[in-house]
Design an enzyme around this catalytic site. Structure first.
Site, PDB file in Angstrom:
ATOM      1  N   LEU A  14       0.870  -1.172   0.000  1.00 54.09           N
ATOM      2  CA  LEU A  14       0.000   0.000   0.000  1.00 54.09           C
ATOM      3  C   LEU A  14       0.903   1.217   0.000  1.00 54.09           C
ATOM      4  O   LEU A  14       1.968   1.201   0.636  1.00 54.09           O
ATOM      5  CB  LEU A  14      -0.895   0.032   1.247  1.00 54.09           C
ATOM      6  N   ASP A  15       0.502   2.272  -0.678  1.00 50.24           N
ATOM      7  CA  ASP A  15       1.286   3.511  -0.631  1.00 50.24           C
ATOM      8  C   ASP A  15       1.426   3.986   0.809  1.00 50.24           C
ATOM      9  O   ASP A  15       0.558   3.718   1.653  1.00 50.24           O
ATOM     10  CB  ASP A  15       0.610   4.606  -1.461  1.00 50.24           C
ATOM     11  N   ARG A  16       2.473   4.711   1.075  1.00 49.44           N
ATOM     12  CA  ARG A  16       2.729   5.200   2.432  1.00 49.44           C
ATOM     13  C   ARG A  16       1.520   5.936   3.003  1.00 49.44           C
ATOM     14  O   ARG A  16       1.155   5.747   4.170  1.00 49.44           O
ATOM     15  CB  ARG A  16       3.950   6.129   2.427  1.00 49.44           C
TER      16      ARG A  16
ATOM     17  N   THR B  62      -1.606   5.672   2.169  1.00 54.48           N
ATOM     18  CA  THR B  62      -2.854   4.912   2.092  1.00 54.48           C
ATOM     19  C   THR B  62      -2.979   4.041   3.327  1.00 54.48           C
ATOM     20  O   THR B  62      -2.046   3.331   3.694  1.00 54.48           O
ATOM     21  CB  THR B  62      -2.876   4.027   0.829  1.00 54.48           C
TER      22      THR B  62
END
Length: 218
Positions: A55-57, A59
């Protein structure tokens, strides 16, 4: 303390509710990452659990960890065989003209010295497909439920900005970057042959609550 982040656990899988602001893996700009805290999720096992996807940082939400290397390989195969379904919720900086649809925009990576790297629509890039629907509209901003068919880097963020023409609120790369990015991995479901599925739902995080979207019906 760490149990509060656990949404699902059995002998081979853990789904955690990853907080926004924490990268899954370390990097030049993210020296602190989930890897620094994996030992808290052993829960009696000797091995560290391993993230199966990313997951993106910025998110938050459902992230799958495998509790042993064999499970990690099986789970990766499940992703490849499309036996995994994920649902995300986001707040956009505007309202789409339609209420639902499918975005089919292949993605490629570009890089420049000024802006660093980012993903963009590239007809020759990797296929990327996202289904979406409007769940609510408040104060000129739409709450969108995204159901991606593919899992490309920054897929939902680019599909919002380029596919819908409206970036995700707070997106620092594809939007205005004002306030926290309002993108949350809401639910996760993975089929396992001969076993019960791995499934979890992560409650909306404080960023959504503080922005006035904590009680939306999804």
């Amino acid at each position: 303390m760490w149990e509060k982040y656990v949404l699902f656990i059995d002998a081979e899988a853990i789904v955690i509710d990853k907080p926004a602001g924490l990268a899954v893996h370390p990097g030049a700009r993210t020296p602190e990452s989930l890897e620094d805290y994996l030992h808290h999720f052993r829960f009696g096992f000797e091995r560290l659990p391993l993230p199966v996807h990313r997951l993106d940082r910025d998110t938050s939400g459902c992230l799958l960890l495998a509790r042993n290397p064999k499970a990690h390989k099986r789970f990766q195969r499940a992703f490849e065989e499309k036996r995994v379904s994920k649902t995300y919720v986001a707040v956009l900086d505007g309202v789409p003209t339609e209420t639902e649809g499918t975005i089919d925009l292949p993605l490629g990576k570009v890089s420049s010295a000024e802006k660093g790297w980012r993903m963009v629509h590239d007809p020759n890039g990797r296929p990327a497909i996202t289904h979406w629907r409007v769940a609510d509209v408040r104060g000129g901003r739409a709450v969108i439920v995204f159901t991606p068919e593919t899992g490309r880097t920054h897929q939902l963020r680019v599909h919002a900005a380029e596919g819908l023409g409206i970036p995700i609120s707070g997106d620092p790369v594809y939007g205005a970057g004002k306030g926290p990015m309002l993108l949350h991995a809401l639910s996760f479901h993975m089929e396992r042959p001969g076993k019960n599925p791995v499934e979890a739902t992560a409650p909306l995080p404080p960023t959504f609550v503080n922005a006035g979207f904590g009680d939306v019906q999804l």
